[in-house]
Each structure stands twice: as structure tokens, then as C-alpha cells.
Design a protein around this motif. Structure first.
Motif, PDB file in Angstrom:
ATOM      1  N   UNK A  94       0.831  -1.217   0.000  1.00 22.49           N
ATOM      2  CA  UNK A  94       0.000   0.000   0.000  1.00 22.49           C
ATOM      3  C   UNK A  94       0.852   1.248   0.000  1.00 22.49           C
ATOM      4  N   UNK A  95       0.420   2.227  -0.772  1.00 15.65           N
ATOM      5  CA  UNK A  95       1.138   3.501  -0.817  1.00 15.65           C
ATOM      6  C   UNK A  95       0.829   4.304   0.434  1.00 15.65           C
ATOM      7  N   UNK A  96       1.762   5.102   0.878  1.00 12.62           N
ATOM      8  CA  UNK A  96       1.501   5.910   2.080  1.00 12.62           C
ATOM      9  C   UNK A  96       0.372   6.905   1.846  1.00 12.62           C
ATOM     10  N   UNK A  97      -0.459   7.075   2.874  1.00  9.41           N
ATOM     11  CA  UNK A  97      -1.582   8.008   2.782  1.00  9.41           C
ATOM     12  C   UNK A  97      -1.090   9.437   2.929  1.00  9.41           C
ATOM     13  N   UNK A  98      -1.463  10.265   1.974  1.00 12.37           N
ATOM     14  CA  UNK A  98      -1.039  11.655   2.018  1.00 12.37           C
ATOM     15  C   UNK A  98      -2.006  12.466   2.863  1.00 12.37           C
ATOM     16  N   UNK A  99      -1.475  13.242   3.774  1.00 16.72           N
ATOM     17  CA  UNK A  99      -2.311  14.056   4.641  1.00 16.72           C
ATOM     18  C   UNK A  99      -3.022  15.125   3.831  1.00 16.72           C
ATOM     19  N   UNK A 100      -4.305  15.269   4.109  1.00 15.89           N
ATOM     20  CA  UNK A 100      -5.103  16.286   3.427  1.00 15.89           C
ATOM     21  C   UNK A 100      -5.498  17.369   4.430  1.00 15.89           C
ATOM     22  N   UNK A 101      -5.281  18.637   4.098  1.00 13.66           N
ATOM     23  CA  UNK A 101      -5.681  19.702   5.021  1.00 13.66           C
ATOM     24  C   UNK A 101      -7.198  19.764   5.117  1.00 13.66           C
ATOM     25  N   UNK A 102      -7.743  20.260   6.239  1.00 11.90           N
ATOM     26  CA  UNK A 102      -9.203  20.366   6.373  1.00 11.90           C
ATOM     27  C   UNK A 102      -9.774  21.336   5.354  1.00 11.90           C
ATOM     28  N   UNK A 103     -10.987  21.067   4.954  1.00  9.26           N
ATOM     29  CA  UNK A 103     -11.634  21.939   3.970  1.00  9.26           C
ATOM     30  C   UNK A 103     -11.983  23.282   4.608  1.00  9.26           C
ATOM     31  N   UNK A 104     -11.942  24.282   3.784  1.00 10.78           N
ATOM     32  CA  UNK A 104     -12.238  25.631   4.267  1.00 10.78           C
ATOM     33  C   UNK A 104     -13.743  25.791   4.445  1.00 10.78           C
ATOM     34  N   UNK A 105     -14.210  26.141   5.646  1.00 13.00           N
ATOM     35  CA  UNK A 105     -15.655  26.322   5.860  1.00 13.00           C
ATOM     36  C   UNK A 105     -16.204  27.492   5.048  1.00 13.00           C
ATOM     37  N   UNK A 106     -17.412  27.323   4.568  1.00 12.43           N
ATOM     38  CA  UNK A 106     -18.151  28.400   3.929  1.00 12.43           C
ATOM     39  C   UNK A 106     -19.138  28.938   4.962  1.00 12.43           C
ATOM     40  N   UNK A 107     -18.898  30.134   5.447  1.00  7.12           N
ATOM     41  CA  UNK A 107     -19.752  30.677   6.489  1.00  7.12           C
ATOM     42  C   UNK A 107     -19.286  30.236   7.865  1.00  7.12           C
ATOM     43  N   UNK A 108     -20.204  30.359   8.827  1.00 10.61           N
ATOM     44  CA  UNK A 108     -19.859  30.070  10.219  1.00 10.61           C
ATOM     45  C   UNK A 108     -19.731  28.570  10.481  1.00 10.61           C
ATOM     46  N   UNK A 109     -18.931  28.263  11.497  1.00 15.43           N
ATOM     47  CA  UNK A 109     -18.818  26.890  12.007  1.00 15.43           C
ATOM     48  C   UNK A 109     -19.827  26.748  13.144  1.00 15.43           C
ATOM     49  N   UNK A 110     -20.674  25.718  13.081  1.00 12.77           N
ATOM     50  CA  UNK A 110     -21.735  25.514  14.066  1.00 12.77           C
ATOM     51  C   UNK A 110     -21.235  24.601  15.175  1.00 12.77           C
ATOM     52  N   UNK A 111     -21.294  25.087  16.406  1.00 12.03           N
ATOM     53  CA  UNK A 111     -20.905  24.295  17.578  1.00 12.03           C
ATOM     54  C   UNK A 111     -22.105  23.468  18.022  1.00 12.03           C
ATOM     55  N   UNK A 112     -21.936  22.143  18.091  1.00  8.09           N
ATOM     56  CA  UNK A 112     -23.049  21.261  18.453  1.00  8.09           C
ATOM     57  C   UNK A 112     -23.265  21.175  19.951  1.00  8.09           C
ATOM     58  N   UNK A 113     -22.288  21.615  20.754  1.00 12.40           N
ATOM     59  CA  UNK A 113     -22.379  21.456  22.198  1.00 12.40           C
ATOM     60  C   UNK A 113     -21.841  20.122  22.684  1.00 12.40           C
ATOM     61  N   UNK A 114     -21.432  19.242  21.765  1.00 13.67           N
ATOM     62  CA  UNK A 114     -20.871  17.935  22.128  1.00 13.67           C
ATOM     63  C   UNK A 114     -19.369  18.095  22.294  1.00 13.67           C
ATOM     64  N   UNK A 115     -18.824  17.545  23.376  1.00 12.99           N
ATOM     65  CA  UNK A 115     -17.401  17.690  23.672  1.00 12.99           C
ATOM     66  C   UNK A 115     -16.715  16.323  23.747  1.00 12.99           C
ATOM     67  N   UNK A 116     -15.454  16.307  23.283  1.00 11.32           N
ATOM     68  CA  UNK A 116     -14.571  15.144  23.420  1.00 11.32           C
ATOM     69  C   UNK A 116     -13.285  15.642  24.073  1.00 11.32           C
ATOM     70  N   UNK A 117     -13.289  15.769  25.379  1.00 11.15           N
ATOM     71  CA  UNK A 117     -12.140  16.351  26.045  1.00 11.15           C
ATOM     72  C   UNK A 117     -12.051  17.833  25.718  1.00 11.15           C
ATOM     73  N   UNK A 118     -10.954  18.228  25.102  1.00 10.34           N
ATOM     74  CA  UNK A 118     -10.767  19.636  24.732  1.00 10.34           C
ATOM     75  C   UNK A 118     -11.304  19.941  23.336  1.00 10.34           C
ATOM     76  N   UNK A 119     -11.833  18.926  22.620  1.00 12.99           N
ATOM     77  CA  UNK A 119     -12.337  19.134  21.260  1.00 12.99           C
ATOM     78  C   UNK A 119     -13.850  19.298  21.253  1.00 12.99           C
ATOM     79  N   UNK A 120     -14.343  20.057  20.256  1.00 13.63           N
ATOM     80  CA  UNK A 120     -15.773  20.273  20.077  1.00 13.63           C
ATOM     81  C   UNK A 120     -16.227  19.552  18.810  1.00 13.63           C
ATOM     82  N   UNK A 121     -17.446  19.009  18.876  1.00  9.40           N
ATOM     83  CA  UNK A 121     -18.071  18.509  17.643  1.00  9.40           C
ATOM     84  C   UNK A 121     -18.721  19.685  16.955  1.00  9.40           C
ATOM     85  N   UNK A 122     -18.318  19.913  15.694  1.00  5.80           N
ATOM     86  CA  UNK A 122     -18.822  21.054  14.941  1.00  5.80           C
ATOM     87  C   UNK A 122     -19.304  20.589  13.571  1.00  5.80           C
TER      88      UNK A 122
END
Length: 250
Positions: A94-122
Motif C-alpha cells: 500500500x502507498x503511504x496516505x497523504x495528509x489532506x488539510x481540512x476543507x475551508x468552511x463556507x460561512x460560520x462553524x456551528x458548535x453542536x455542544x458535544x465535547x470530546x475532552x478539549x475538542x468540540x463537535x462542529x
């Protein structure tokens, strides 16, 4: 005369003749000597043949002296055993997986209120490119956001036909992956186009209300998701409906 006849002639030349008055003791002694010489000759021939065979096997082997701590012994050459399977059927590396940068959001990022430690589900809308479906230009991403504002893409849903702004429900995202430490489970999510004020899903005969947020770029696009406490991630809905502010079915 072949070599065997020459050998016999040489053996006869070493035998001395006997007198007419045969001495039995002398004859037995000479016979023992003759047998001994023949056994020695046969043993010498065997040693010679063995030496030749050993010399043939040893061709190309170079003696480099006894092994020392800084010079390990040279391993003998080995021939790999057949695997019983042609090499062209071996699975490719298998070829090594190339890292892909996150997609640029269009408009605001919506916070769901769900937390995983210091991370937010958005959730956030991103651009998509489907050359065969030109009227589909956006999709909805379920991601995570760190306390420093960095985003991680998890699951993207988008239409594959029609229009991304057509009235009604669009693709719904379900988390089908096996739970792991690399990514927390993603709640069921999607978006609806229209004046929805309430979205209700049905599973196993019970109704589950979704959380809602309007996309600031286009308020007709209503982003929704179900709390994992109400609907376990990955569980399919039996049905889903949207109602307007008056409670009418859309």
C-alpha cells in the motif's frame, strides 16, 4: 588393458612365487598381507573419490578465517522454499496516505455542544466539485475543533444528483466506522432546505427531536443533528419529518 587390469598386474608383481615344497604357514601369512594391501588400496581410492567430491562442492567458497566479534560468520547461501503462489498474485504494497488539510468552511462553524475532552463537535458547509452534477456545489461536514481553533474533517455528506438547494431533506450522514481512539463517533446529521422549525426522527417506534442551526450564508439551509444520548451514532432512522413554525408538515 584398462585401469583395473593394470592394477591387478601390479598386484601380481608384488606377489612372490612359492617353492614346490609349499609351507602352509608362509602361504597364510602372505595371504593376509595381500588382503591387507588390497583393503588399503580400496580405502585409498574411496578417500580420493571423497576428496574429489568435497572439492567439487567447495568450489567458489572462500575461507575468511574463524569468526570474530567484529566479523560474524558468513551465513551459507540458501534457496527460498516455493510459496505455492505466483509472485504476480502477491498483494501490492500500500502507498503511504497523504495528509489532506481540512476543507475551508463556507460561512460560520456551528458548535453542536458535544465535547470530546478539549475538542468540540462542529458542523460546517464546504464546497464540493462534481463536474457531472453542476447544481451540487456544497456539502455538509461533521468535524472537530480544538481549543486553538484548528479543524479536523470527519464525515462529509453531499448530494450526487439534482440540486443542493432543492426544498426538503438532503443526504443524511451516519457513522458506519468502528469506534477507535483516533476519531470519536459522529452523531447522525444532515441538512434541510426550507422554513423548518422542528425536525423529528423516528427509530424503533419512538420519536427523537434533532438540534437545529441555520446556515448564516443562506438561512433556508437548516443544519440538524441528533444528540448521541437520544440516538446512538450509526443507528438508522425509520423516518424523519420537518415542521414549520405553525407545526405544519413540510
Amino acid at each position: 588393458m584398462n585401469e583395473l587390469d593394470q592394477f591387478r598386474e601390479a598386484m601380481r608383481a608384488t606377489e612372490r612365487p612359492y617353492h614346490d615344497d609349499l609351507d602352509l604357514t608362509v602361504i597364510m601369512r602372505d595371504g593376509r598381507r595381500l588382503r591387507r594391501r588390497r583393503r588399503l588400496a580400496s580405502a585409498g581410492a574411496a578417500v580420493l573419490v571423497g576428496g574429489l567430491l568435497a572439492g567439487g562442492i567447495g568450489i567458489g567458497v572462500r575461507w575468511s578465517g574463524p569468526p570474530t566479534p567484529d566479523r560474524p560468520p558468513v551465513p551459507a547461501a540458501t534457496v527460498p522454499a516455493p510459496t505455492g503462489r505466483p509472485t504476480d498474485t502477491l498483494p501490492p504494497t500500500p502507498a503511504p496516505t497523504r495528509w489532506q488539510p481540512p476543507r475551508q468552511p463556507l460561512g460560520d462553524v456551528v458548535d453542536s455542544g458535544i465535547r470530546y475532552g478539549s475538542e468540540q463537535r462542529v458542523f460546517y458547509v464546504v464546497a464540493v466539485d462534481l463536474p457531472k452534477v453542476p447544481r451540487v456545489q456544497i456539502g455538509l461536514m461533521a468535524g472537530r475543533r480544538t481549543s486553538g481553533g484548528e479543524l479536523t474533517d470527519d464525515i462529509l455528506v453531499n448530494d450526487v444528483q439534482g440540486s443542493d438547494r432543492g426544498p426538503g431533506f438532503h443526504q443524511i450522514g451516519y457513522d458506519d466506522s468502528t469506534p477507535s481512539q483516533d476519531r470519536p463517533p459522529v452523531p447522525t446529521f444532515g441538512y434541510f432546505v426550507g422554513p423548518a422549525h422542528r425536525i423529528v426522527g423516528t427509530v424503533d417506534g419512538r420519536q427523537v427531536d434533532a438540534r437545529l442551526a441555520r446556515w448564516n450564508t443562506d438561512p433556508t439551509v437548516v443544519i440538524f443533528w441528533f444528540s448521541p444520548a437520544d440516538l446512538a451514532p450509526g443507528v438508522r432512522l425509520d423516518g424523519i419529518v420537518a415542521r414549520d413554525a405553525a407545526g405544519r408538515l413540510l
